[in-house]
Write a protein that holds these residues in place. Structure first.
Motif, PDB file in Angstrom:
ATOM      1  N   ALA A  26     -34.541 -16.166  74.935  1.00  0.00           N
ATOM      2  CA  ALA A  26     -34.832 -17.104  76.020  1.00  0.00           C
ATOM      3  C   ALA A  26     -33.835 -16.932  77.157  1.00  0.00           C
ATOM      4  N   LEU A  27     -34.320 -17.068  78.392  1.00  0.00           N
ATOM      5  CA  LEU A  27     -33.422 -17.104  79.543  1.00  0.00           C
ATOM      6  C   LEU A  27     -32.460 -18.276  79.399  1.00  0.00           C
ATOM      7  N   ASP A  28     -31.224 -18.051  79.789  1.00  0.00           N
ATOM      8  CA  ASP A  28     -30.186 -19.076  79.676  1.00  0.00           C
ATOM      9  C   ASP A  28     -30.059 -19.802  81.014  1.00  0.00           C
ATOM     10  N   PRO A  29     -30.454 -21.074  81.091  1.00  0.00           N
ATOM     11  CA  PRO A  29     -30.345 -21.788  82.370  1.00  0.00           C
ATOM     12  C   PRO A  29     -28.897 -22.083  82.729  1.00  0.00           C
ATOM     13  N   VAL A  30     -28.602 -22.091  84.014  1.00  0.00           N
ATOM     14  CA  VAL A  30     -27.267 -22.482  84.464  1.00  0.00           C
ATOM     15  C   VAL A  30     -27.084 -23.964  84.167  1.00  0.00           C
ATOM     16  N   PRO A  31     -26.034 -24.347  83.434  1.00  0.00           N
ATOM     17  CA  PRO A  31     -25.836 -25.771  83.136  1.00  0.00           C
ATOM     18  C   PRO A  31     -25.477 -26.563  84.394  1.00  0.00           C
ATOM     19  N   ASP A  32     -25.788 -27.836  84.364  1.00  0.00           N
ATOM     20  CA  ASP A  32     -25.546 -28.697  85.528  1.00  0.00           C
ATOM     21  C   ASP A  32     -24.091 -28.646  85.980  1.00  0.00           C
ATOM     22  N   ALA A  33     -23.174 -28.526  85.031  1.00  0.00           N
ATOM     23  CA  ALA A  33     -21.752 -28.540  85.361  1.00  0.00           C
ATOM     24  C   ALA A  33     -21.334 -27.338  86.204  1.00  0.00           C
ATOM     25  N   GLU A  34     -22.120 -26.276  86.184  1.00  0.00           N
ATOM     26  CA  GLU A  34     -21.774 -25.062  86.927  1.00  0.00           C
ATOM     27  C   GLU A  34     -22.559 -24.910  88.224  1.00  0.00           C
ATOM     28  N   ARG A  35     -23.537 -25.755  88.450  1.00  0.00           N
ATOM     29  CA  ARG A  35     -24.448 -25.536  89.570  1.00  0.00           C
ATOM     30  C   ARG A  35     -23.732 -25.583  90.923  1.00  0.00           C
ATOM     31  N   GLY A  36     -22.681 -26.393  91.043  1.00  0.00           N
ATOM     32  CA  GLY A  36     -21.951 -26.486  92.291  1.00  0.00           C
ATOM     33  C   GLY A  36     -20.629 -25.744  92.282  1.00  0.00           C
ATOM     34  N   ASP A  37     -20.402 -24.906  91.287  1.00  0.00           N
ATOM     35  CA  ASP A  37     -19.144 -24.165  91.126  1.00  0.00           C
ATOM     36  C   ASP A  37     -19.408 -22.699  91.452  1.00  0.00           C
ATOM     37  N   ARG A  38     -19.043 -22.287  92.669  1.00  0.00           N
ATOM     38  CA  ARG A  38     -19.335 -20.929  93.117  1.00  0.00           C
ATOM     39  C   ARG A  38     -18.681 -19.881  92.211  1.00  0.00           C
ATOM     40  N   GLY A  39     -17.456 -20.112  91.809  1.00  0.00           N
ATOM     41  CA  GLY A  39     -16.773 -19.160  90.934  1.00  0.00           C
ATOM     42  C   GLY A  39     -17.480 -19.012  89.606  1.00  0.00           C
ATOM     43  N   ALA A  40     -17.924 -20.125  89.036  1.00  0.00           N
ATOM     44  CA  ALA A  40     -18.632 -20.083  87.754  1.00  0.00           C
ATOM     45  C   ALA A  40     -19.956 -19.338  87.889  1.00  0.00           C
ATOM     46  N   LEU A  41     -20.632 -19.542  89.013  1.00  0.00           N
ATOM     47  CA  LEU A  41     -21.906 -18.850  89.209  1.00  0.00           C
ATOM     48  C   LEU A  41     -21.700 -17.340  89.332  1.00  0.00           C
ATOM     49  N   TRP A  42     -20.656 -16.917  90.030  1.00  0.00           N
ATOM     50  CA  TRP A  42     -20.390 -15.483  90.150  1.00  0.00           C
ATOM     51  C   TRP A  42     -20.002 -14.875  88.799  1.00  0.00           C
TER      52      TRP A  42
END
Length: 294
Positions: A26-42
């Motif tokens: 399954a695709l792993d969704p980005v958790p809510d806690a990371e959605r506004g964290d640019r470093g975590a998204l990268w």
């Protein structure tokens, strides 16, 4: 939206995917806690090659465009009449012969250059989000692709075959990012996008070593065979209207077959953003047409 049973057989271009746990996930969704964290998204994008963002857009935004799209195809034979039903989802496939010339005129002369499509592609939750993620001025490639897939079509060439985007974008930066937007609910039975887990790392390595000099073409329609070659899983999910996936130019992806029992077509668009300061592939700066050679 009703979700498919996890045990349902999935196919792509007529090939049945191996549903064993080491070949399908399954695709792993980005958790809510990371959605506004640019470093975590990268960090996640570098690790996984994609960002699955459920609910990134308001569902009404994509549903409105879906209704516009299929309303414009009235009379082509692609959609059942009326194309915008009083009840149910627009985009039920028509049963008659398709007027190919009219379809091409409606798609390439009216829909692709339309202000409705431009508004979707430059929506603040898309353009503004990329400007935030890339921390720079951004460039949206003018060549943007819209795909509808009728249910019941199987065999080679009916679904998007396995590929990675860089083979089509070699005249610009390799750091261009694609965003795939299902335009309406897209459960697995409707032919959503699937990603080959971890494939971006191998592609990046072999590209850097000069061992991948692929032409601008797909890799294969044989998704189960490619999973064996990479010893990897195909990742799938049931997409809802408003979900998007952002992915790198190196990750291998493909589409499932549309086997929707209700005859509903899959509709999606894929568009590309990059930093405006980086090299831009000049070939992608005209509106998309099916005869543009790319």
């Amino acid at each position: 939206m009703s979700l498919d049973a996890p045990s349902a057989a999935l196919t792509s271009n007529g090939y049945t995917l191996d549903d064993r746990p080491h070949r399908l996930g399954a695709l792993d969704p980005v958790p809510d806690a990371e959605r506004g964290d640019r470093g975590a998204l990268w960090r996640r994008l570098r690790r996984d090659g994609y960002l699955f963002l459920p609910g990134h857009l308001e569902p009404q935004v994509v549903q409105d465009f879906r209704r516009f799209y299929f309303a414009r195809l009235r009379g082509t034979g692609v959609v059942a009449e009326p194309s915008i039903p009083a009840e149910g989802e627009p985009g039920v496939a028509g049963g008659g012969e398709i007027d190919r010339a009219l379809l091409r005129r409606r798609l390439f002369d009216e829909i692709v250059p339309s202000p409705e499509y431009e508004r979707l592609c430059t929506h603040p939750r898309i353009r503004g989000w990329f400007a935030w993620l890339l921390a720079d001025e951004v460039h949206l490639h003018r060549r943007r692709i819209i795909r509808h897939t009728r249910p019941g079509q199987t065999g080679i060439g009916t679904a998007t075959q396995a590929h990675y985007d860089l083979v089509y974008l070699r005249e610009g930066t390799d750091r261009v990012l694609s965003i795939w937007i299902p335009l309406g609910d897209c459960p697995r039975s409707r032919g959503g996008l699937t990603y080959l887990e971890g494939s971006h790392r191998r592609v990046m390595r072999e590209e850097a070593e000069g061992r991948l000099r692929r032409p601008a073409a797909s890799i294969t329609a044989d998704l189960p065979g490619l999973a064996e070659e990479h010893d990897a899983r195909w990742l799938v999910t049931d997409y809802a209207a408003g979900d998007v996936v952002v992915h790198s130019a190196h990750i291998i992806h493909a589409a499932l077959d549309n086997v929707d029992a209700g005859g509903v077509m899959r509709l999606s668009t894929d568009i590309r953003y990059q930093r405006a300061s980086e090299p831009i592939d000049w070939r992608w700066q005209e509106h998309w047409r099916d005869d543009d050679g790319l």
